[in-house]
Design a protein around this motif. Structure first.
Motif, PDB file in Angstrom:
ATOM      1  N   GLY A   1      44.949 -36.224  42.879  1.00 15.88           N
ATOM      2  CA  GLY A   1      43.767 -35.728  42.189  1.00 15.88           C
ATOM      3  C   GLY A   1      43.512 -36.327  40.816  1.00 15.88           C
ATOM      4  O   GLY A   1      42.516 -36.040  40.177  1.00 15.88           O
ATOM      5  N   ARG A   2      44.437 -37.188  40.346  1.00 21.03           N
ATOM      6  CA  ARG A   2      44.241 -37.771  39.018  1.00 21.03           C
ATOM      7  C   ARG A   2      43.010 -38.676  39.033  1.00 21.03           C
ATOM      8  O   ARG A   2      42.798 -39.455  39.963  1.00 21.03           O
ATOM      9  CB  ARG A   2      45.470 -38.594  38.641  1.00 21.03           C
ATOM     10  N   ILE A   3      42.188 -38.554  37.999  1.00 23.57           N
ATOM     11  CA  ILE A   3      40.988 -39.376  37.934  1.00 23.57           C
ATOM     12  C   ILE A   3      41.206 -40.526  36.959  1.00 23.57           C
ATOM     13  O   ILE A   3      41.702 -40.331  35.848  1.00 23.57           O
ATOM     14  CB  ILE A   3      39.785 -38.534  37.462  1.00 23.57           C
ATOM     15  N   LEU A   4      40.833 -41.683  37.447  1.00 26.05           N
ATOM     16  CA  LEU A   4      41.064 -42.887  36.676  1.00 26.05           C
ATOM     17  C   LEU A   4      39.710 -43.521  36.407  1.00 26.05           C
ATOM     18  O   LEU A   4      38.892 -43.635  37.310  1.00 26.05           O
ATOM     19  CB  LEU A   4      41.875 -43.809  37.581  1.00 26.05           C
ATOM     20  N   GLU A   5      39.485 -43.921  35.167  1.00 26.62           N
ATOM     21  CA  GLU A   5      38.228 -44.590  34.874  1.00 26.62           C
ATOM     22  C   GLU A   5      38.518 -45.987  34.425  1.00 26.62           C
ATOM     23  O   GLU A   5      39.508 -46.245  33.749  1.00 26.62           O
ATOM     24  CB  GLU A   5      37.506 -43.840  33.749  1.00 26.62           C
ATOM     25  N   GLY A   6      37.662 -46.918  34.806  1.00 25.16           N
ATOM     26  CA  GLY A   6      37.897 -48.277  34.354  1.00 25.16           C
ATOM     27  C   GLY A   6      36.842 -49.236  34.837  1.00 25.16           C
ATOM     28  O   GLY A   6      35.880 -48.855  35.517  1.00 25.16           O
ATOM     29  N   PHE A   7      37.077 -50.482  34.501  1.00 16.44           N
ATOM     30  CA  PHE A   7      36.155 -51.547  34.852  1.00 16.44           C
ATOM     31  C   PHE A   7      36.675 -52.211  36.129  1.00 16.44           C
ATOM     32  O   PHE A   7      37.840 -52.594  36.213  1.00 16.44           O
ATOM     33  CB  PHE A   7      36.135 -52.552  33.685  1.00 16.44           C
ATOM     34  N   ALA A   8      35.814 -52.281  37.169  1.00 22.69           N
ATOM     35  CA  ALA A   8      36.250 -52.860  38.447  1.00 22.69           C
ATOM     36  C   ALA A   8      36.179 -54.391  38.381  1.00 22.69           C
ATOM     37  O   ALA A   8      35.104 -54.970  38.361  1.00 22.69           O
ATOM     38  CB  ALA A   8      35.374 -52.338  39.578  1.00 22.69           C
ATOM     39  N   ARG A   9      37.355 -55.017  38.278  1.00 24.18           N
ATOM     40  CA  ARG A   9      37.405 -56.482  38.155  1.00 24.18           C
ATOM     41  C   ARG A   9      37.090 -57.182  39.467  1.00 24.18           C
ATOM     42  O   ARG A   9      36.439 -58.202  39.507  1.00 24.18           O
ATOM     43  CB  ARG A   9      38.809 -56.908  37.738  1.00 24.18           C
ATOM     44  N   GLY A  10      37.646 -56.625  40.548  1.00 21.05           N
ATOM     45  CA  GLY A  10      37.463 -57.290  41.838  1.00 21.05           C
ATOM     46  C   GLY A  10      38.528 -56.805  42.784  1.00 21.05           C
ATOM     47  O   GLY A  10      39.261 -55.867  42.487  1.00 21.05           O
ATOM     48  N   ILE A  11      38.621 -57.435  43.970  1.00 16.25           N
ATOM     49  CA  ILE A  11      39.731 -57.107  44.853  1.00 16.25           C
ATOM     50  C   ILE A  11      40.578 -58.363  45.022  1.00 16.25           C
ATOM     51  O   ILE A  11      40.084 -59.484  44.854  1.00 16.25           O
ATOM     52  CB  ILE A  11      39.281 -56.567  46.240  1.00 16.25           C
ATOM     53  N   ASN A  12      41.844 -58.159  45.334  1.00 18.54           N
ATOM     54  CA  ASN A  12      42.701 -59.328  45.533  1.00 18.54           C
ATOM     55  C   ASN A  12      42.865 -59.619  47.025  1.00 18.54           C
ATOM     56  O   ASN A  12      42.244 -58.969  47.869  1.00 18.54           O
ATOM     57  CB  ASN A  12      44.050 -59.133  44.831  1.00 18.54           C
ATOM     58  N   ASP A  13      43.694 -60.607  47.354  1.00 21.89           N
ATOM     59  CA  ASP A  13      43.848 -61.019  48.741  1.00 21.89           C
ATOM     60  C   ASP A  13      44.483 -59.942  49.619  1.00 21.89           C
ATOM     61  O   ASP A  13      44.509 -60.074  50.843  1.00 21.89           O
ATOM     62  CB  ASP A  13      44.651 -62.321  48.851  1.00 21.89           C
ATOM     63  N   ASP A  14      45.007 -58.890  48.997  1.00 21.44           N
ATOM     64  CA  ASP A  14      45.540 -57.785  49.798  1.00 21.44           C
ATOM     65  C   ASP A  14      44.483 -56.703  50.026  1.00 21.44           C
ATOM     66  O   ASP A  14      44.738 -55.721  50.724  1.00 21.44           O
ATOM     67  CB  ASP A  14      46.742 -57.131  49.091  1.00 21.44           C
ATOM     68  N   GLY A  15      43.307 -56.871  49.403  1.00 19.91           N
ATOM     69  CA  GLY A  15      42.275 -55.854  49.552  1.00 19.91           C
ATOM     70  C   GLY A  15      42.414 -54.739  48.534  1.00 19.91           C
ATOM     71  O   GLY A  15      41.745 -53.711  48.617  1.00 19.91           O
ATOM     72  N   VAL A  16      43.296 -54.950  47.558  1.00 24.32           N
ATOM     73  CA  VAL A  16      43.524 -53.933  46.533  1.00 24.32           C
ATOM     74  C   VAL A  16      42.483 -54.103  45.418  1.00 24.32           C
ATOM     75  O   VAL A  16      42.205 -55.215  44.992  1.00 24.32           O
ATOM     76  CB  VAL A  16      44.952 -54.086  45.947  1.00 24.32           C
ATOM     77  N   LEU A  17      41.919 -52.993  44.978  1.00 29.42           N
ATOM     78  CA  LEU A  17      40.935 -53.036  43.903  1.00 29.42           C
ATOM     79  C   LEU A  17      41.643 -53.138  42.560  1.00 29.42           C
ATOM     80  O   LEU A  17      42.575 -52.397  42.278  1.00 29.42           O
ATOM     81  CB  LEU A  17      40.084 -51.755  43.952  1.00 29.42           C
ATOM     82  N   LEU A  18      41.195 -54.079  41.746  1.00 27.67           N
ATOM     83  CA  LEU A  18      41.813 -54.274  40.439  1.00 27.67           C
ATOM     84  C   LEU A  18      40.940 -53.639  39.363  1.00 27.67           C
ATOM     85  O   LEU A  18      39.802 -54.035  39.151  1.00 27.67           O
ATOM     86  CB  LEU A  18      41.992 -55.769  40.170  1.00 27.67           C
ATOM     87  N   LEU A  19      41.504 -52.605  38.763  1.00 27.05           N
ATOM     88  CA  LEU A  19      40.775 -51.836  37.766  1.00 27.05           C
ATOM     89  C   LEU A  19      41.376 -52.097  36.397  1.00 27.05           C
ATOM     90  O   LEU A  19      42.582 -52.251  36.266  1.00 27.05           O
ATOM     91  CB  LEU A  19      40.937 -50.349  38.131  1.00 27.05           C
TER      92      LEU A  19
END
Ligand code: BT5
Length: 325
Positions: free
Chosen positions: A290-308
């Motif tokens: 439930g923790r909320i994280l705020e940030g700037f979405a840089r992109g996704i990497n080759d694993d499909g992980v979102l980089l914030l």
């Protein structure tokens, strides 16, 4: 008998614009002409409009509203996906049934499909609304040889397949809101739900559920869904043939899935990024717990992980198993 009836209907679908003689059908199916006649009669009673002309034979003119198993299987251009279709006129949730079938050992590529889903599921206990005969609810049973942590990539792949299918079938160019929403003008056209059956370290089955709003009239959406949902018809004013839509999605999905299994997520990533709506923006993400994280979405990497990137510059990796707002 049911098998012959299905075989006859398949022939009629495959020769949609031609007459097929009773003789020809009986030879191809291997049953008597009387049996052919009887099956045609039953099909007519089920709502199929079949023209019958002496010396020419039978021709399929129209089918009952919505989907049927043969409308999807006849002429399907896939190798594995949808070779087995479990079709139900009405059911609670294709996802629930697919999980049950997978548990019983259903083959890779099995598709569960229904004309009416009465208890559709979204993520985290949300519900998914379906409207009889106007939208598509289906679940795919896949048995990839993948480590568990890579399976969220399949949600992203499914989103690409869905958006590409919509573009091919309607000309509409949709965006993807990470990880699983297909949007047009901010409204949701498709919902995707990926679930797993896994042992400690390996995946037994991945069940991918997809709901497409196709021919639903906007007035059919109740509040509060009305303000977040759209259908292809509500946007273009046109009606689409559900069966060819399903066929086209299955072919697109299989193509991308094979690419993915051979070359990895790097072959899907650029396709996903082209459609991504919230990259390069400030976003909020709800993490497990439930923790909320705020940030700037840089992109996704080759694993499909979102980089914030958090306000203080700290990079955070977000998996699509986590929930975005
Ligand atoms: C999803 O969940 O978007 C996944 C939906 C998956 C549905 C398919 S249909 C076939 C298969 N069988 C099932 O039982 N499920 C799958 P989520 O991201 O949690 O979004 C759910 C939210 O979308 C709801 O809380 C509503 O706000 C909204 N919603 C519900 N029905 C909708 C619809 N028909 N169109 C657009 N938005 C809808």
């Amino acid at each position: 008998a049911n098998h012959s009836k299905k075989a006859i209907l398949t022939l009629l679908y495959e020769h949609k614009d031609q007459f097929l003689s009773g003789q020809k059908i009986s030879e191809l199916i291997g049953c008597s002409r009387t049996a052919v006649w009887k099956h045609i009669k039953t099909l007519t009673e089920e709502g199929f409009k079949i023209e019958s002309v002496q010396k020419k034979g039978y021709k399929l003119m129209d089918a009952p509203d919505g989907l049927n198993e043969v409308s999807v299987s006849a002429g399907l251009q896939t190798k594995t996906l949808g070779r087995k279709i479990c079709f139900y006129e009405s059911m609670g949730s294709t996802q629930k049934e697919a999980l049950r079938l997978a548990d019983e050992g259903a083959a890779d590529g099995t598709v569960v499909l229904t004309n009416e889903q009465t208890n559709g599921r979204g993520r985290l206990g949300h519900t998914w609304q379906s409207y009889r005969g106007t939208n598509i609810a289906m679940s795919l049973i896949l048995r990839p040889d993948l480590p568990i942590e890579k399976t969220p990539q399949l949600t992203l792949l499914t989103a690409v397949a869905a958006a590409d299918t919509i573009e091919n079938e309607t000309g509409l160019s949709c965006g993807i809101k990470w990880p699983n929403d297909i949007l047009f003008d901010g409204k949701k056209l498709v919902g995707i739900l990926t679930e797993l059956q896994a042992e400690a370290t390996y995946v037994k089955a991945v069940i991918i559920g997809i709901g497409f709003n196709v021919n639903t009239e906007s007035s059919a959406f109740p509040e509060p869904i009305k303000s977040v949902a759209a259908s292809l018809r509500s946007i273009t004013g046109k009606q689409y043939e559900l069966a060819s839509f399903v066929q086209s999605f299955l072919a697109k999905f299989e193509f991308l899935y094979e690419l993915y299994l051979h070359n990895g997520f790097k072959s899907i990533r650029p396709l996903w990024e082209q459609r991504a709506l919230n990259l390069g923006k400030q976003i909020k993400v709800r993490q497990p717990g439930g923790r909320i994280l705020e940030g700037f979405a840089r992109g996704i990497n080759d694993d499909g992980v979102l980089l914030l990137e958090k306000a203080d510059g700290t990079p955070v990796r977000v998996y699509s198993a986590d929930i975005e707002w």
